[in-house]
Structure formats: structure tokens, C-alpha cells
Design a protein around this motif. Structure first.
Motif, short mmCIF file in Angstrom:
data_model
loop_
_atom_site.label_atom_id
_atom_site.label_comp_id
_atom_site.label_asym_id
_atom_site.label_seq_id
_atom_site.Cartn_x
_atom_site.Cartn_y
_atom_site.Cartn_z
N LEU A 252 45.47 41.02 97.80
CA LEU A 252 45.00 40.15 98.87
C LEU A 252 44.95 41.00 100.15
CD1 LEU A 252 47.20 37.04 97.99
CD2 LEU A 252 44.89 37.58 97.20
N PRO A 253 43.74 41.27 100.67
CA PRO A 253 43.61 42.27 101.73
C PRO A 253 44.25 41.86 103.06
CG PRO A 253 41.51 41.24 101.27
CD PRO A 253 42.45 40.75 100.23
N TRP A 254 44.52 40.56 103.24
CA TRP A 254 45.12 40.13 104.51
C TRP A 254 46.65 40.20 104.46
CZ3 TRP A 254 42.17 37.18 101.25
CH2 TRP A 254 42.86 36.24 100.49
N ARG A 255 47.19 40.60 103.32
CA ARG A 255 48.63 40.75 103.23
C ARG A 255 49.00 42.22 103.14
NH1 ARG A 255 51.99 36.58 101.25
NH2 ARG A 255 50.95 34.57 101.34
N TRP B 155 40.72 37.08 93.31
CA TRP B 155 41.84 36.57 94.11
C TRP B 155 42.30 35.22 93.56
CZ3 TRP B 155 38.85 37.83 99.21
CH2 TRP B 155 38.88 39.21 99.42
N PRO C 63 42.83 31.97 103.90
CA PRO C 63 42.71 33.30 104.53
C PRO C 63 41.46 34.05 104.11
CG PRO C 63 44.80 33.10 103.34
CD PRO C 63 44.05 31.85 103.09
N VAL D 102 41.45 36.76 112.42
CA VAL D 102 41.56 36.41 111.00
C VAL D 102 40.74 37.33 110.10
CG1 VAL D 102 42.04 33.99 111.47
CG2 VAL D 102 39.69 34.72 111.10
N THR D 103 39.98 38.23 110.70
CA THR D 103 39.17 39.12 109.87
C THR D 103 40.06 40.21 109.29
OG1 THR D 103 37.29 38.68 111.27
CG2 THR D 103 37.13 40.58 109.85
N PHE D 104 39.87 40.48 108.01
CA PHE D 104 40.67 41.51 107.36
C PHE D 104 39.77 42.62 106.85
CE2 PHE D 104 39.84 37.88 104.65
CZ PHE D 104 39.10 38.45 103.64
N PRO D 105 40.19 43.86 107.03
CA PRO D 105 39.38 44.95 106.48
C PRO D 105 39.64 45.07 104.99
CG PRO D 105 41.32 45.83 107.57
CD PRO D 105 41.42 44.33 107.67
N GLU D 106 38.61 45.45 104.25
CA GLU D 106 38.81 45.59 102.80
C GLU D 106 38.84 47.05 102.41
OE1 GLU D 106 37.10 43.21 99.81
OE2 GLU D 106 36.60 41.67 101.26
#
Lengths: 308, 279
Positions: free
Chosen positions: A91-94, B180, B201, B275-279
Motif C-alpha cells: 500500500l503506497p500510502w503506508r 490492493w 486512501p 493525500v497524494t501518494f507517490p508510487e
């Protein structure tokens, strides 16, 4: 038999075909494994390897048949069966710790923060990621991401670890170290593991039993190869073992030719009693024949010393 | 290199702004006495006729008036003479309320649409028909049923901001990566926990983008809505000053609408970044 820890009993998977009919990926598949064994499935793309793994994981349902794990028919997914995904699926936000802790809290819902953290940390240390706990997956290399995936799967102390080509997206060097880690962890903890791979050497190094599947559609489990190499084999000198090439040639030979012609040539195939072969052991005729034929047509293949 | 680029861009911006003000000033300045006329007549006619001044206020007039407004943003001299701050406050409050209601409705409903193909298919025709309706077209119906002009304006804001949020939430939720979801499934995570720990999220950047589009539309619509319902708000202020023929105030109001709109957008942009997350 009582020593069947995992028992796949006559499963089939069919998809609705284009012309109203059905496409059978595989059918009447029987397979069993003992507790603490490491099983590898090898076969060409499209033979339904991943589907078998997904059915074991509970992510997919078989069209027929059942899977029994530890004496109970499985229904859906379970914390007893951890999956290591090919694409690591973090999970990339963790953070690293957050990803592992997510699995830990899913299993032990009433644990407090400190206990969850300590437990997760133990598995992060186990896969050699100490110091990277607070990094996000985007800051990690491919190999490190997959280590997190392994830590996450192990942290819930599953009965079975299921791996869907976990190292295929990694470079050869990283793949090697991760194979070492997985082998070490599985031997230390007595973990039962089921893995899908394309890589013959990976299967020889890791697996106790190698399941060879023929080409799909209509794939079948052709034979079960028992790994004759000693338990304490190392990746470095694996290829020097006298039985290594016999085993490797047997598998490669299967993948190259017999996986295509199996259905046409083998007439007395019984899906419930798949032949078990131990390449290199004198009592086994099948393996010996295969080796002979290859040696005759391509002698250098059977000489380990030259290609080492 | 980036800081120097930023610096150079700022210089160009300032030069452009100065050029704009200069041209504006030259185009609207007085050209001197037009002809001889009696001082009393001239006083009646005003500068436009006597000095050749444009009817359009110049930048200096606008600046002076703006300063006056900024010094006293919250004065209240009765229904038709309130400070700019009060008018903007009314508009922001209406937008805030209507927008909040839209968030409360759109995000849970979007989740439902995103997670259930059945609901998605069932609601699709309604959304497709309702979405293209101009929010102001609802106004008479709102006034008739709600019977309160202020609440009607809030309803109009609600109805215009609900669609981008709803569609983006539904899209974001439906597009969450299968792997996910599979992680959550193999960990036996329940539906509610899965929605909050994986889907929310993962879909948050898309949802926030929808919210950002919505706040922009809401701020566009509130001006028009307030022109219709009257009474208070920046939209009413613009119309009222038009009736007063105070072009200076109209220009100031336009400037304020732009600045507040930009601030609202920036606030949402900041939330999106959070809230943006890098991948």
C-alpha cells in the motif's frame, strides 16, 4: 492418507468461451503436500498456474472440486494462507512498518500499538530491512519492496505461504539473495510454502517437490518431481551436485517438449495418481530414460564441470 | 536553476502587470478641457463631458476605491450598503454550506456506485440526465418549494457541486487496484475496514480532484445565483453596483471574486497534495 497438509482434490476451472461454450483451463487436478514442504509449480504461461494459486489463496473459486488445508475445506481467503504477490502489492500510502503492521492488526485486532509495532519490527528485521521502517514503498528498490511483501506475509504466521512468481520482476542478483532469504526463513521456521515460477533453477534450489504442468487449455499435472538434492544445498555450489543436471535436464526437457506432447503420448494418465519421479536415482526409469536421450543428442549438457 | 526561473517568471509577471496598468491608465485618462462651457453646466455634466475622460474608471480610481473598501471591509449601512467583507462572507458561507452538503451526499453515494456495479448501472441514467442541467435552471423550482431565497441559493450550490464529486468518487473507488483489494481480502479485512483503510486512501487523490473541480464550479455559480436571489452576497453586490452605475465597484468586486476563487482552489489543491501518494 493423514500426512496431507494441503490437498487439492479434483479442481477444475472453466471460463465461458466466446461461442457460448466453455474454455477449460485445467480440470481434475489432484495435488497434495505435507506440512513443512516447499512446493513449486512449473509450466508454460496459460496453463493455469496462477489460477491454482488463487484458488489456494481463496481469491478465486474452482468450478469443480475442493481444496482441503489442515483437514478443512477452504472457503474464501484466510489469514492462514498468506500471499506474496508478484507485483509486491504494497500500500503506497503506508510506510514499510505501516504495511507490515496493517497485516498484524488484521490478524490480532485487539493488540495495542506497541505490541503490533514490536511484532512487525521482528519480521522487518527478519527480512533485513532494519532501518528502513519509515520509508514509503516509492523510496524502496524492487527487491526491498518484495522483502516487505515477504515480511508482511510472514508476520501473520500463516500455515501456508503462497507465492506467485514473487521474484520474476527482479534482477538476477536481487533474485538470488531473496531466494536465499526465503529458503533460510522456510527452513528455520518449517514454513509450508507453495510457489509458482518460470525459473527452473529457482525451483531446484527452493522446492522439495516440483509440480510439472502441461500446456493449457486443458492443462494437467503431468508429474511430480521430488528434489533429490540434499536439504542443506547452497545456491553457490548447487550446480556442482552430481544430481543437479539430471534434475535440471529432466525439467527443461519436460518444458521444451513433453509439456506439449503429453496429452497425445501418455494414454494411461490417471490424474489421481500422478507419477512421482526422482531424477538421478537408479530406481526411476522415467528420469533415467530422459537423461539418456538428452545426453545422446546433446552430450555437453550432461557435463557439469564445463559449464560451471 | 529553478529559483532563477521562478525569479525571472516573477519579473515578467510584474512587467506584464505594469504594462496592463499603464495601458489602462492611458486609455481612460482625461484629455483636457473639451470646450468652453459655463462652470455650472460643466459641474452637471461631470468629467466625462468636460475633460474628455473615459466613462471607464482608471486604475487610480479603482485603487483609491479599493483602498477605501479594504480599510472598512465590514461596515453595514443598511441593506444596500454593506462592506465588501460582509458580502464576500455571505457568499463564502453559502458556498461552504452547499458544498458541505454536497460532500456529505456525494462521497458516500460515490462509494456505493464505485463498489456496486448494480447500483452504478441503476443510477447511471439519472446521473446522465441530471448532470448537464444548468444549476440555475433549478432556481425557480427551488424558490417555489423551499420558499426562501437564501436557502435556494445554497441548494443551487449543492446541486452544482455534487456531480463532479460523485463521478470522481465513483471512478476513484472503482479504479482501486485489484491487488490492493486482494491484499485486504487475503488478510480477511472486513468490508467497512477495507473501505476506510484501502479504498479511501487509494481513491483519495481522485476524490479530492473532484472536490477541487466542484469548489471551482460552486464559486462560479454563487455569483450568478446571488444576482438572481438578491439581498446579500458578492453576486448581489455586483448587480447592485451595476444598478448604481458604479463601474469602479463592479471592477473591484470582479477582482475580489477572482482572488477568493483562487484561494478556495489553492486550499483544495493543498488537501489534494496531502493525500497524494507517490508510487
Amino acid at each position: 492418507m493423514t500426512d496431507k497438509f494441503i490437498s487439492i482434490e479434483g479442481i477444475a476451472r472453466r471460463y465461458p468461451g466466446a461461442g457460448g461454450g466453455e474454455t477449460t483451463i485445467f480440470e481434475d487436478l489432484w495435488l497434495s503436500m505435507k506440512r513443512g514442504e516447499f512446493g513449486c509449480v512449473i509450466g508454460h504461461s496459460g496453463c493455469g498456474k496462477t489460477t491454482v494459486l488463487n484458488i489456494l489463496a481463496g481469491l478465486d473459486q474452482p468450478s469443480e472440486g475442493a481444496v482441503i488445508v489442515d483437514g478443512q475445506a477452504i472457503e474464501g481467503t484466510s489469514l492462514d494462507r498468506a500471499v506474496i504477490f508478484q507485483s509486491h502489492a504494497l500500500l503506497p500510502w503506508r510506510t514499510v512498518l505501516g504495511n507490515v503492521a496493517y497485516a498484524v492488526t488484521s490478524k490480532w485486532r485487539n493488540w495495542d500499538r506497541a505490541k503490533v509495532k514490536a511484532h512487525a519490527q521482528k519480521f522487518i528485521d527478519l527480512v533485513g530491512l532494519t532501518g528502513s521502517e519509515h520509508k514509503r514503498p516509492s523510496e524502496l528498490s524492487g527487491g526491498m519492496k518484495q522483502r516487505v511483501g515477504i515480511a508482511r506475509a510472514l508476520s501473520i504466521t500463516p500455515k501456508i505461504m503462497l507465492m506467485d512468481e514473487p521474484f520474476s520482476a527482479l534482477d538476477a542478483l536481487t533474485r538470488g539473495t531473496l531466494q536465499d532469504e526465503v529458503r533460510r526463513i522456510c527452513l528455520e521456521t518449517g514454513q509450508t510454502a507453495f510457489m509458482i515460477t518460470h525459473d527452473v533453477d529457482e525451483a531446484i534450489y527452493l522446492a522439495d517437490k516440483i509440480f510439472l504442468m502441461t500446456n493449457g487449455p486443458g492443462a494437467v499435472l503431468a508429474e511430480i518431481v521430488e528434489n533429490p538434492l540434499p536439504k542443506d544445498r547452497g545456491r553457490i555450489d548447487l550446480h556442482r551436485h552430481p544430481l543437479y543436471y539430471a534434475l535440471r535436464n529432466h525439467i527443461v526437457d519436460f518444458l521444451v517438449s513433453r509439456s506439449k506432447t503429453f496429452a497425445a503420448t501418455v494414454t494411461d494418465y490417471d490424474p489421481r495418481n500422478v507419477p512421482v519421479v526422482r531424477p538421478g536415482k537408479p530406481e526411476l526409469v522415467v528420469a533415467a530414460e530422459a537423461e539418456d536421450s538428452i545426453e545422446a543428442s546433446w552430450p555437453s549438457v550432461a557435463r557439469p564441470s564445463t559449464s560451471a | 536553476m529553478t529559483s532563477s526561473l521562478r525569479f525571472r517568471a516573477a519579473v515578467v509577471s510584474i512587467v506584464l502587470f505594469a504594462a496592463f496598468l499603464g495601458i489602462w491608465h492611458l486609455a481612460t485618462r482625461s484629455t483636457g478641457a473639451v470646450g468652453n462651457m459655463s462652470p455650472e453646466y460643466a459641474k452637471l455634466m461631470g468629467l466625462t463631458a468636460t475633460q474628455g475622460k473615459s466613462a471607464m474608471p482608471g486604475p487610480l480610481d479603482v485603487g483609491a476605491k479599493l483602498w477605501e473598501h479594504l480599510r472598512q471591509p465590514f461596515y453595514d449601512n443598511g441593506p444596500n450598503d454593506k462592506g465588501l467583507g460582509i458580502q464576500l462572507g455571505y457568499s463564502i458561507a453559502r458556498v461552504g454550506l452547499g458544498y458541505l452538503l454536497a460532500v456529505i451526499v456525494a462521497i458516500p453515494l460515490g462509494f456505493l456506485i464505485g463498489m456496486s456495479p448494480l447500483i452504478s448501472k441503476a443510477l447511471d441514467p439519472f446521473i446522465q440526465v441530471l448532470k448537464p442541467i444548468s444549476p440555475l435552471a433549478w432556481m425557480p423550482l427551488a424558490l417555489y418549494t423551499i420558499k426562501d431565497s437564501s436557502v435556494s441559493a445554497i441548494f443551487v450550490i449543492f446541486i452544482c457541486s455534487v456531480w463532479p464529486m460523485l463521478l470522481n468518487t465513483a471512478f476513484g473507488v472503482a479504479a482501486v487496484r485489484k491487488e490492493w483489494i486482494n491484499v485486504a481480502r487475503t488478510l480477511e479485512v472486513g468490508t467497512v475496514r477495507r473501505a476506510f483503510t484501502v479504498i479511501l486512501p487509494a481513491a483519495a487523490p481522485t476524490i479530492l480532484t473532484g472536490m477541487r473541480i466542484s469548489i471551482g464550479i460552486a464559486w462560479l455559480v454563487i455569483v450568478a445565483a446571488e444576482m438572481l436571489v438578491g439581498g446579500t452576497g458578492i453576486g448581489y453586490f455586483v448587480w447592485n453596483e451595476w444598478n448604481n452605475l458604479s463601474i469602479t465597484n463592479v471592477i473591484i468586486a470582479i477582482l475580489m471574486i477572482g482572488i477568493v476563487g483562487m484561494l478556495l482552489d489553492q486550499i483544495l489543491a493543498r488537501f489534494t497534495r496531502m493525500v497524494t501518494f507517490p508510487e
